[in-house]
Design a protein around this motif. Structure first.
Motif: not given
Length: 646
Positions: A284-292, A298-302, A308-310
């Motif tokens: 369900m990786g797509n669901a995690v991506a949609r949630e954020h 590639p995308t990196f979220i901190f 979320k900060t960046h």
């Protein structure tokens, strides 16, 4: 239709971790936990890939415990599709005892099935182990065992663990235990029941493969294949770096080695930082991506404290490193004292001050025997004659043989029983030779190690401490010296701070103001040993060599100790060595303390700078004040740089 979900829990050490962990690591670890998911009439676990067997029929035998995780509304077909999707994340060659193991897989599956997660005592076992000095020392050994050979089920023999020897009293035992645990964890075992099969098989090699030159260990990267799994990582870590990728993304493969290198260095140096990989094409990786709000890879979220900060898109290795460093700095800002030059304080040896003089042991034995004979009504687990025999036939001969190549075996358990009986029947004034025997014994590493593993309310040190209130000068003096010697062993020191801090501090604070200079010297020495023990842990934490061990940190205690040390320094007018030890104790207590918000105003109110500088003036300590140059330099540095100006 819902189906029950259970977790089977096994102990890979077969009970040895519970018995030996305190001795080897300084922490009580009740088991080396292996877990599996039981759902739809099958037991599913991760070892040589994702494997399946009938419940309770795996090579691990019967589970130690079964945990009910509730119900799942996911149907069996959907779950099997999920397993097929995550097979490339949980391959045999990626298995690692600490970084990616059966519990990583189980936790991921629980998130998918129920939204839940494993209990913390299972999930946090690797970090608990690595937070110990021995665990940190053994990390390279564990890495080497799994490098390149995991897929074969044949582990590399552990290399020399000389670095761990200094952190454990029995490295050979630890090495053999580790090898047994690792082998059992990583393989399906040749003797596995015939009903056990590999759910997603990987070809069995005909011989152990030769690792490629560039074959590196899988980095400590968490795998999240569903929203619940990812949210659990956010809840349990102060800082999180999330890497959103996909199997068809070429740029992702370019930046992934940089991400793994950062995970290797930053997550181990700071236990609260997690690096998480979310493959949009897995589970369900797509669901995690949609949630954020992630739409490209590639995308990196901190994340800091779950927020979320960046966000960073694309391949930019320098920027990724910069953002990770910034996140770590925000989550774990450096201690303010690390920017201050403290050459004199930093030069203080952190070795424990020991009282190593050995008295005439025959005279000591005669004193104890005379006191025993003077008791009319004896009680305790050992008789009067039995107690005298233990002392005369075992303990005194053992102490006389110190330093010999073949000292006699010492019956630790009878000795502890005899000490308890002596404490029940003798007054503190009569107990001082018993404490003196223990003072000499605690100079021996074997005695300290045994005392640490058996520490509790009825351990000899605790029993002797309980007799301190109102004790005469001779008993107080020897007791302080005995406990000082106990701080030569970091595992025993930890147990003393955890279990007997208040009783030790009560004796110590009173003794710092005692009229007898020898008592004050012993008390100042014990204060130094306690502060030095904490300083060693704090320095390691700042250096990132280990997570340190916060078991010794206590805000109220540090405030009490700082107050007591300053009062003792102010009142010490004659003995320069006592002033030296007290000032060094204060310096080690304040430097790198996590409680500066409380200590700084306290030092200001108590006029710490004035008190310390007063020792340099005429009459401050002796007619001319402190004379020795090294002591004067220490006092000046502590007063000017660690104590606030009024």
């Amino acid at each position: 239709m819902s189906a029950p979900v259970k977790i089977h829990v096994y102990d890979l050490s077969n009970g040895l971790a519970c018995q030996l962990s305190l001795q080897l690591t300084g922490k009580q670890i009740d088991g080396v936990w292996h877990t599996s998911v039981v759902v739809f009439g099958k037991e599913i676990f991760y070892g040589q890939g994702i494997c399946e067997t009938e419940p309770g029929k795996s090579h691990h035998g019967s589970p130690l415990r079964i945990i009910d995780m509730g119900q799942t509304d996911i149907d069996q077909e959907t779950f099997e599709e999920y397993l097929a999707q995550i097979k490339d994340q949980y391959t045999a060659e990626k298995y690692h005892l600490l970084d990616l193991n059966c519990n990583s897989f189980t936790n991921d599956c629980l998130g998918f099935l129920t939204g839940g997660s494993l209990p913390p005592y299972i999930k946090d076992l690797p970090s608990d182990f690595l937070s110990t000095p021995f665990g940190a020392a053994l990390r390279p050994t564990i890495d080497a065992m799994f490098r390149g050979n995991a897929a074969s089920g044949v582990l590399t023999p552990p290399p020399d663990i000389g670095a761990a020897a200094a952190a454990s009293p029995n490295p050979a035992l630890a090495s053999s235990l580790l090898q047994a645990v690792a082998t059992r964890a990583a393989s399906n075992s040749p003797g596995a029941p015939s009903s056990s099969r590999n759910y997603l098989p990987t070809p069995a090699p005909t011989s152990p493969p030769t690792p490629a030159p560039n074959n590196t260990l899988t980095a400590p990267v968490h795998i999240a294949t569903n929203p619940s799994s990812f949210n659990n990582v956010l809840r349990t870590h102060r800082a999180v770096v999330a890497f959103f990728t996909s199997a068809t993304c070429g740029p992702c493969r370019m930046i992934e080695p940089v991400f793994e290198d950062l995970a290797m260095s930053k997550s181990r140096a700071n236990g609260g930082v997690a690096f998480v990989k979310i493959d949009l094409s897995v589970g369900m990786g797509n669901a995690v991506a949609r949630e954020h709000g992630v739409r490209v890879t590639p995308t990196f979220i901190f994340f800091l404290e779950g927020k979320k900060t960046h966000e960073m898109k694309g391949v930019n290795a320098p920027e990724l490193r910069t953002q990770v460093d910034l996140l770590v700095y925000q989550a774990f800002p450096p201690h303010p004292h690390t920017t201050i030059s403290l050459p004199v304080v930093e030069a203080i040896s952190l070795n424990a001050i020991l009282f190593s003089q050995v008295p005439n042991l025959d005279t000591v034995l005669a004193k104890v025997t005379g006191f025993i004979d003077g008791v009319s009504s004896w009680s305790g687990s050992t008789t009067k004659e039995g107690t005298k025999q233990i002392l005369a036939k075992s303990i005194i001969p053992y102490l006389k043989s110190r330093g010999s190549s073949s000292p006699p075996m010492i019956p630790f358990e009878p000795w502890q029983g005899a000490t308890i009986s002596l404490a029940k029947n003798l007054s503190p004034g009569e107990l001082f030779p018993v404490a003196d025997i223990w003072r000499v014994a605690l100079l021996e590493p074997a005695v300290c190690s045994w005392s640490a593993t058996k520490f509790g309310r009825e351990s000899s040190i605790v029993v002797l401490l309980s007799k301190a209130e109102g004790a005469p000068r001779n008993y107080t003096l020897v007791l302080l010296q005995m406990v000082s010697n106990a701080f030569s062993n970091k595992i025993l020191a930890r147990e003393l701070l955890l279990s007997s801090r208040s009783s030790i501090t009560a004796i110590l604070i009173a003794a710092l103001l005692h009229e007898d200079a020898r008592v004050r010297t012993a008390a100042a020495s014990l204060a130094f040993n306690m502060a030095a023990h904490l300083q060693r842990l704090r320095v390691e934490k700042v250096r990132g060599n280990s997570d340190g061990d916060d078991a010794g940190e206590n805000e109220d205690w540090e405030v009490e100790m700082a107050s007591g040390l300053l009062e003792a320094i102010e009142r010490e007018k004659t003995n320069e060595e006592i002033v030296h030890r007290l000032t060094a104790s204060l310096a080690l207590l304040v430097r790198l303390s996590p409680f500066l918000e409380q200590l700084t105003p306290l030092l200001e109110v108590l006029q710490a700078r004035r008190i310390l500088k007063g020792k340099l003036e005429r009459g401050g300590c002796g007619d001319a004040g402190v004379v020795k140059k090294e002591v004067r330099k220490l006092i000046e540095e502590v007063a000017e740089k660690l104590c606030p100006s009024p």
